[in-house]
Design an enzyme around this catalytic site. Structure first.
Site, mmCIF file in Angstrom:
data_model
loop_
_atom_site.group_PDB
_atom_site.id
_atom_site.type_symbol
_atom_site.label_atom_id
_atom_site.label_comp_id
_atom_site.label_asym_id
_atom_site.label_seq_id
_atom_site.Cartn_x
_atom_site.Cartn_y
_atom_site.Cartn_z
ATOM 1 N N ASP A 361 14.580 37.293 8.829
ATOM 2 C CA ASP A 361 14.961 37.886 7.536
ATOM 3 C C ASP A 361 15.018 36.756 6.515
ATOM 4 O O ASP A 361 14.848 35.594 6.843
ATOM 5 C CB ASP A 361 16.307 38.617 7.646
ATOM 6 C CG ASP A 361 17.459 37.669 7.909
ATOM 7 O OD1 ASP A 361 17.283 36.740 8.723
ATOM 8 O OD2 ASP A 361 18.547 37.828 7.327
ATOM 9 N N HIS A 675 9.939 38.824 15.834
ATOM 10 C CA HIS A 675 10.551 39.564 14.723
ATOM 11 C C HIS A 675 10.746 38.554 13.594
ATOM 12 O O HIS A 675 11.806 37.940 13.450
ATOM 13 C CB HIS A 675 11.879 40.169 15.171
ATOM 14 C CG HIS A 675 12.499 41.076 14.149
ATOM 15 N ND1 HIS A 675 12.137 42.381 14.003
ATOM 16 C CD2 HIS A 675 13.440 40.848 13.202
ATOM 17 C CE1 HIS A 675 12.832 42.936 13.030
ATOM 18 N NE2 HIS A 675 13.636 42.017 12.525
ATOM 19 N N ASP A 718 8.583 40.632 24.551
ATOM 20 C CA ASP A 718 7.855 40.104 23.391
ATOM 21 C C ASP A 718 7.400 41.267 22.525
ATOM 22 O O ASP A 718 6.225 41.618 22.496
ATOM 23 C CB ASP A 718 6.658 39.275 23.880
ATOM 24 C CG ASP A 718 5.782 38.815 22.718
ATOM 25 O OD1 ASP A 718 6.286 38.767 21.575
ATOM 26 O OD2 ASP A 718 4.595 38.525 22.955
ATOM 27 N N GLU A 727 13.607 37.501 17.750
ATOM 28 C CA GLU A 727 13.640 36.945 16.400
ATOM 29 C C GLU A 727 13.606 35.420 16.518
ATOM 30 O O GLU A 727 13.618 34.865 17.623
ATOM 31 C CB GLU A 727 14.895 37.417 15.640
ATOM 32 C CG GLU A 727 14.793 37.124 14.145
ATOM 33 C CD GLU A 727 15.798 37.892 13.280
ATOM 34 O OE1 GLU A 727 16.623 38.638 13.822
ATOM 35 O OE2 GLU A 727 15.740 37.711 12.050
#
Ligand code: G3I
Ligand code: 9MR
Ligand code: ZN
Length: 746
Positions: A361, A675, A718, A727
């Site tokens: 993020d 991610h 994965d 992530e």
């Protein structure tokens, strides 16, 4: 587990194109039928894939996602799910009741149905969708609901690759066709049913990969390092026999050894044995071959074996930069997140540009940012300038080691996060919610500066005190301002005792919390760094008020006590002090080191975390233990620490039950679907990133759907949707950098 080759499910490559099967898309519903007032019949013999679809167990398995809308979810006396909407928000998915926990197989035909009615006439969209990435629907329809009960039913064929963890949801925000003044109203749902009605066309999507039963460090080994492969076989059997190390260029067997130490390995739930081939020291490319357990992936032995992965792990920080244009052929981007941030709870704004994006993020959080910056500064303080001044970052060639330029990029941002009045430090700057899978400059929602926390303030103080030391001979003005900022933060802490709660996300903000009720360890770290940098006894006398055995022995983002102990133990003033506090700290520090060693000796893969420590970011735990063992070796040199530290690197680079080299882009089998929004947007995994790794707490729907049967250490997948396993973060890469550099330096 069976002997021989094992098949592990790996991630499905995400099918990106929007495809709406069976029941039509937004515009033209085709064979979706809406019958009024009928009951579903004829499905008694089949199994409803939606558990608690009739709400007989209240809201079990059901949840409500809100993104700008406001609504309440409950089960009423009539046994229906009631969504009481007070404001529909602006987006279609502003209000979204949802259900996870079923699967859809390619080529199968399903029948989906539910009942719905509403106090007002409005449109809404039901969806069975991918639960991640672009969240596209496999099947969906827009329906108009009113006071009459409708039985919505749809028969469809799953046309995309099988999905073990899709999401059933209903978009109930503001949709086309809704009255503009759609105000307070209530919608009632019942009898959600999903039946597999025909599996004759089932297409098996080949999403598995063969993994070896002999696992090794896929990046390779330094010539004189201890080298151990882990061989696995059927539980309860005795694994024995010989193994060969084969030079793959010449096909020559360069070494033959005996498998030893057959045991049941608890964390991975396997029978394992060790193939020790430390005697092989010649540069070359090899594999391990056995008669009964197959072959390992190939690996290298060489002096330069970690050079590339170390540079790549370090470059990740540059590629995570926020607030300026990043230059890179694949992951370059325009300056992002440059708007002023709104200060939560006030009318004010602040300019807080710069720093690194935390992870997959784009949030910027002081607590984990401090750990990452500290790890890189410790790398420099301990091992010197191993990266040089020409690594290809904008500051290269400025006469300052690039690792310090990179750290300074984060420190400069952290300095903007300090409230100039109080000295307290804001916890984080993020938008209200996580963005979609976009490049950073496309996240353009309002930035919000979340409230000050004592953990952020103390981590800031520690990191700035460390920076004052590290930059002293490089830029004395900068060093002075770092120290002043650290002292100011400390003053804030003096007047702000722990409230026992710590930072909590305000209701409107749902990005990472980095929550932590206990701040004694952070305060301890701050005092220790301030003391190490200044030699000022005021700090050491306050430090001595803490019992080091009680402040938490870790190097994580949440527990930082060991950073404090290490700072104290390496402080020249402390070493000279004659009281008994120094040995007390040393004992507490080595207690943690001894525990790590014990774990490493007990586990077949040599991992220094315990069997119950495979939590979110377990790979950070492993890298941190490697770092801790190397710190122990700095204080009291002993080969056993270095050997165990190397084991942690071997684990991260492939000697693990999952057969993954957990750093993207390296080794034979490495994560391809992290991610990580830039990787998702570009469509290819960025290299040099350490993924979170196994998390036995199964903290996302994809992990819950696919890993529930796995042993703790095998809870890894994965898949791009699995943010709790796959992530990446700056503070997982930072101990990796320390570990790589430390191992190479020995
Ligand atoms: O503190 C408890 C401990 O007492 C307990 O024994 C243990 C059992 O598993 O859990 C501990 O709490 C865990 C906590 O991490 C500290 O390790 C939580 O269960 C676990 O859910 C939590 O995970 C964190 C996750 O955010 C969710 O908050 C990860 O450590 C953290 O790395 C991760 O960070 C995210 C950010 O929120 C957003 N940015 C990306 C980043 C990486 O995924
Ligand atoms: O993408 C988010 C990731 O960066 C965070 O670490 C993680 C935990 O806070 O959350 C991810 O976002 C998910 C959210 O929590 C729940 N809805 C799905 C999001 C993932 O696509
Ligand atoms: Zn940014």
């Amino acid at each position: 587990m069976t002997k021989g080759k094992r098949i592990f499910a790996i991630a499905m490559a995400m099918v990106m194109g929007l495809s709406v099967a069976g029941c039509g898309g937004k515009k033209q519903p085709t064979d979706s039928t809406v019958e009024e007032g009928t009951e579903s019949t004829g499905n008694e013999a089949r199994e409803n894939m939606i558990k608690n679809g009739d709400f007989s167990e209240d809201l079990t398995n059901w949840a409500l996602y809100l993104e700008g809308g406001s609504a309440t979810q409950l089960v009423n006396d009539a046994g229906e799910m009631e969504i009481q909407v007070s404001s529909p928000g602006k987006k279609e998915h502003a209000i979204q009741p949802y259900y996870d926990g079923f699967s859809l197989d390619m080529g199968c035909v399903y029948e989906y149905s539910f009942d719905v009615h509403s106090t007002v006439e409005r449109t809404m969209q039901w969806r069975l969708q991918l639960n991640g990435g672009d969240y596209h629907a496999y099947v969906s329809d827009i329906i108009t609901v009113n006071e009459e009960v409708q039985h919505v039913t749809c028969t469809f064929t799953m046309e995309e690759a099988s999905d073990p963890a899709p999401r059933l949801c209903v978009n109930m925000g503001m949709l086309e066709g809704c009255p503009e003044d759609l105000g307070e109203h209530t919608v009632y749902f019942d009898n959600f049913e999903l039946y597999l009605i025909d599996d004759s066309g089932k297409v098996s999507s080949d999403t598995s990969v063969e993994t070896p039963d002999i696992n090794i460090n896929q990046v390779g080994y330094l010539p004189n390092a201890e080298k151990k492969a882990v061989v696995r076989g059927e539980l309860g059997t005795d694994i024995s026999g010989s193994f060969d190390v084969v030079n793959v260029d010449t096909d020559e067997v360069v070494f033959t050894g005996e498998l030893e130490n057959s045991m049941e390995n608890t964390a991975s739930g396997e029978q394992t044995a060790i193939a020790d081939f430390s005697e092989v020291t010649e540069t070359g490319t090899y594999k391990i071959v056995t008669e009964d357990f197959g072959e390992s992936f190939e690996f290298e032995i060489s002096d330069t074996v970690y050079d590339e992965v170390t540079d790549s792990a370090m470059r990740m920080f540059y590629l995570q930069r926020c607030g300026e244009a990043v230059t890179d052929d694949s992951y370059g981007h325009e300056a992002c997140h440059t708007g002023e941030a709104a200060i939560y709870g006030s009318d004010g704004t602040a300019a807080v540009n710069g720093g690194w994006h935390d992870a997959g993020d784009y949030g910027r959080y002081v607590v984990p940012g401090a750990k990452a910056a500290a790890d890189l500064m410790l790398t420099y303080e301990t091992y010197g300038d191993v990266f040089g001044d020409e690594t290809g970052i904008p500051e290269s060639g400025n006469g300052i080691p690039d690792i310090l330029d990179e750290v300074k990029y984060e420190l400069d941002w952290m300095l903007t996060m300090q409230d100039s009045q109080s000295g307290g430090v804001y916890h984080k700057v993020t938008c209200e919610i996580f963005p979609g899978s976009v490049m950073p400059e496309e996240e353009t929602d309002q930035l919000i500066l979340a409230p000050v926390s004592t953990t952020a303030t103390a981590d800031f103080a520690a990191t700035m005190a460390m920076a004052a030391r590290v930059f002293k001979d490089i830029d004395s003005d900068y060093s002075n301002s770092c120290l002043a900022a650290a002292e100011k933060a400390w003053n804030y802490l003096e007047g702000t005792p722990n409230d026992g709660v710590g930072f909590r996300n305000p209701d409107s903000i749902s990005t990472g919390a980095y929550d932590d009720k206990e701040d004694a360890d952070e305060r301890y770290w701050a005092l220790a760094e301030l003391y190490k940098t200044t030699g000022n006894e005021t700090y050491s006398s306050k430090l001595k008020e803490y019992d080091p055995t009680k402040i938490g022995g870790d190097l994580g983002w949440q527990t930082v006590g060991l950073y404090g102990m290490y700072a104290y133990l390496t402080s020249s003033s402390a070493a000279l002090s004659s009281d008994n506090y120094y040995p007390t700290v040393k004992d507490a520090f080595y207690d943690a080191v001894d525990t790590a060693l014990e774990h490493s000796n007990e586990d077949a893969y040599g991992v220094a975390i315990g069997n119950d420590d495979y939590c979110w970011g377990s790979n950070m735990g492993v890298a941190n233990k490697g770092m801790l063992l190397l710190m122990a070796n700095q204080l009291t040199p002993d080969e056993k620490y270095v050997t165990a530290a190397r084991c942690q690197l071997d684990y991260l680079l492939g000697t693990n039950t999952n057969s993954y080299c957990f750093v993207t882009g390296f080794g034979t089998l490495s994560p391809e679907n992290p991610h990580h929004r830039p990787s998702q947007a570009v469509g290819e995994a960025m290299s040099g990133m350490l993924v979170g790794g196994p998390d036995s707490d199964l903290e996302d729907p994809y992990a819950q759907a696919t890993l529930s049967e796995n042993a703790n250490a095998a809870c890894y997948v994965d898949n791009v949707q699995s943010y709790s396993c796959n992530e990446v973060t700056i503070y997982w890469n930072s101990p990796l950098v320390y570990l790589l550099v430390g191992v190479e330096t020995q």
